[in-house]
Motif scaffolding. Structure first.
Motif, PDB file in Angstrom:
ATOM      1  N   LEU A   1     -64.920  12.336 -32.748  1.00 44.59           N
ATOM      2  CA  LEU A   1     -66.008  13.272 -33.077  1.00 44.59           C
ATOM      3  C   LEU A   1     -66.088  13.490 -34.584  1.00 44.59           C
ATOM      4  O   LEU A   1     -67.178  13.475 -35.165  1.00 44.59           O
TER       5      LEU A   1
ATOM      6  N   ILE B   1     -67.851   8.265 -29.037  1.00 42.51           N
ATOM      7  CA  ILE B   1     -67.091   9.512 -28.886  1.00 42.51           C
ATOM      8  C   ILE B   1     -66.162   9.441 -27.680  1.00 42.51           C
ATOM      9  O   ILE B   1     -64.963   9.684 -27.781  1.00 42.51           O
TER      10      ILE B   1
ATOM     11  N   ALA C   1     -73.799  14.611 -27.810  1.00 39.56           N
ATOM     12  CA  ALA C   1     -72.688  13.828 -27.264  1.00 39.56           C
ATOM     13  C   ALA C   1     -73.048  13.429 -25.836  1.00 39.56           C
ATOM     14  O   ALA C   1     -73.189  14.287 -24.961  1.00 39.56           O
TER      15      ALA C   1
ATOM     16  N   ALA D   1     -64.182  17.744 -25.845  1.00 35.64           N
ATOM     17  CA  ALA D   1     -65.204  17.785 -26.898  1.00 35.64           C
ATOM     18  C   ALA D   1     -65.584  19.225 -27.238  1.00 35.64           C
ATOM     19  O   ALA D   1     -65.760  19.567 -28.413  1.00 35.64           O
TER      20      ALA D   1
END
Length: 223
Positions: free
Chosen positions: A10, A218, A35, A48
């Motif tokens: 990230l 990611i 994302a 995340a």
């Protein structure tokens, strides 16, 4: 995938967004990172979230329904975009779940979303998906119909219509497609331009993207 790995990925994407924005003479905060968590488990999304990400994209309404209501209880500032082709029979669930629906692409869906919004008294922000390559296998409004369809959506949804989205053909230079989409947004006075994915988001930022949709870079490859 460990927390550190996802968190560092990230950070790398955020750094690249900042650098691409600077190269384009733009502020980094003018570009938001979506994302893309499709096919990845809620545990990966939690990692995340713990790393500070709040904006997510899902292709399928059913999958979003299974993952996001529980996550929202812990992270009420989470924002969910539905980015995949949307069936009319999923319009009501999409209106209930999503903060933004990026894939409005035909009059039947406009009607279904309008009915759902009336029933739920809730309408997410909406983007029109443009099929910039006029590819028969892809969702999205054809180029030559884009202006008229955007006008139709504006008439139906007013300020809830916020932007446009595209997925360029895989085997073509994406730059002309991004330029076309950005021009369309400008011409129709729409604030948001969702374009660019893991392989080409820097090019999209150079052409005016306000949102980039990054999944693989990611979360890794889909399970």
């Amino acid at each position: 995938m460990s927390d550190d790995t996802l968190s560092s990925r990230l950070d790398q994407i955020r750094t690249r967004i900042t650098q691409a924005s600077a190269a384009a003479g733009r502020l980094p905060e003018s570009v938001k990172l979506v994302a893309v968590s499709k096919f990845h488990p809620a545990a990966a999304i939690e990692q995340a979230l713990e790393a500070g990400q709040r904006l997510f994209g899902e292709n399928r309404v059913q999958e979003a329904k299974e993952k996001f209501p529980t996550l929202r209880e812990r992270w009420p500032d989470l924002r969910l975009h539905i980015i995949g082709g949307l069936q009319t029979n999923k319009a009501q669930e999409a209106c209930r779940l999503a903060d933004v629906i990026e894939s409005v692409d035909r009059p039947a869906l406009v009607d279904a979303l309008s009915r759902a919004a009336d029933k739920l008294e809730r309408l997410p922000n909406l983007f029109v998906q443009i099929n910039t390559g006029d590819e028969p296998q892809k969702s999205g409004v054809a180029r030559e119909e884009a202006g008229a369809f955007i006008a139709l959506c504006k008439a139906r949804f007013g300020e809830a219509l916020q932007g446009v989205m595209c997925i360029p053909p895989e085997d073509e230079d994406p730059a002309p497609h991004f330029a076309f989409l950005a021009g369309l947004a400008h011409d129709h006075k729409l604030m948001e331009c969702s374009m660019g994915m893991s392989a080409d988001f820097e090019t999209a930022i150079a052409h005016g993207a306000t949102l980039v949709r990054v999944g693989t870079a990611i979360f890794g490859h889909r399970p």
